[in-house]
Enzyme design. Structure first.
Site, PDB file in Angstrom:
ATOM      1  N   ASP A  35       0.870  -1.174   0.000  1.00 14.58           N
ATOM      2  CA  ASP A  35       0.000   0.000   0.000  1.00 14.58           C
ATOM      3  C   ASP A  35       0.908   1.225   0.000  1.00 14.58           C
ATOM      4  O   ASP A  35       1.098   1.873   1.029  1.00 14.58           O
ATOM      5  CB  ASP A  35      -0.915  -0.019   1.223  1.00 14.58           C
ATOM      6  CG  ASP A  35      -1.938   1.118   1.220  1.00 14.58           C
ATOM      7  OD1 ASP A  35      -1.941   1.910   0.248  1.00 14.58           O
ATOM      8  OD2 ASP A  35      -2.712   1.205   2.175  1.00 14.58           O
ATOM      9  N   CYS A  62      -4.026   4.493  -3.692  1.00 12.05           N
ATOM     10  CA  CYS A  62      -4.890   5.670  -3.715  1.00 12.05           C
ATOM     11  C   CYS A  62      -4.637   6.497  -4.978  1.00 12.05           C
ATOM     12  O   CYS A  62      -5.230   7.549  -5.150  1.00 12.05           O
ATOM     13  CB  CYS A  62      -4.654   6.530  -2.468  1.00 12.05           C
ATOM     14  SG  CYS A  62      -2.984   7.154  -2.322  1.00 12.05           S
TER      15      CYS A  62
END
Length: 126
Positions: A35, A62
């Site tokens: 991540d 993201c």
């Protein structure tokens, strides 16, 4: 040896740093969950993922643009080291280079009041 069974230092609420794991000769994970920050993966992390032997990578992001860039490198797409622009996706050249193939992709709207979308991609080694 499972990574969660390894001592991770004085801060038990976090995992080992990516740099320390990348240089660990005994670390041969089955699954790697990543991540990264909005900038995406560094080239050294991409190289580690290609050589670490993990059969599956779960990539949470993201930033879909940097995730797409990183997926090209991990899956042997156009612009990837060792990949050729004329090679078909999923070809034998990718398997020989330790590449991955995209198994699933899901968008997750964790912040419905904004236009941001998290993406979760599962890759399996070819």
């Amino acid at each position: 040896e499972r990574l969660e069974e390894r001592p991770v230092g004085s801060n038990s609420s976090s995992s080992s740093s990516p740099d320390s794991l990348m240089h660990c000769q005994a670390c041969q994970p089955d699954v790697v969950v990543i991540d990264p920050a909005r900038a995406g993966l560094s080239r050294s992390v991409v190289d580690y993922l290609l050589r670490c032997g993990a059969q599956r990578v779960v990539y949470v992001s993201c930033n879909a643009a940097t995730q797409a860039r990183d997926l090209q490198l991990l899956c042997g797409g156009v612009g990837a080291a060792g990949g050729s622009s004329g090679a078909a996706a999923g070809g034998n050249a990718g398997a020989a280079a330790g590449r991955f193939r995209l198994v699933s992709w899901r968008g997750v709207d964790m912040f419905p009041q904004t236009d941001h979308l998290e993406t979760v991609v599962v890759l399996e080694r070819c």
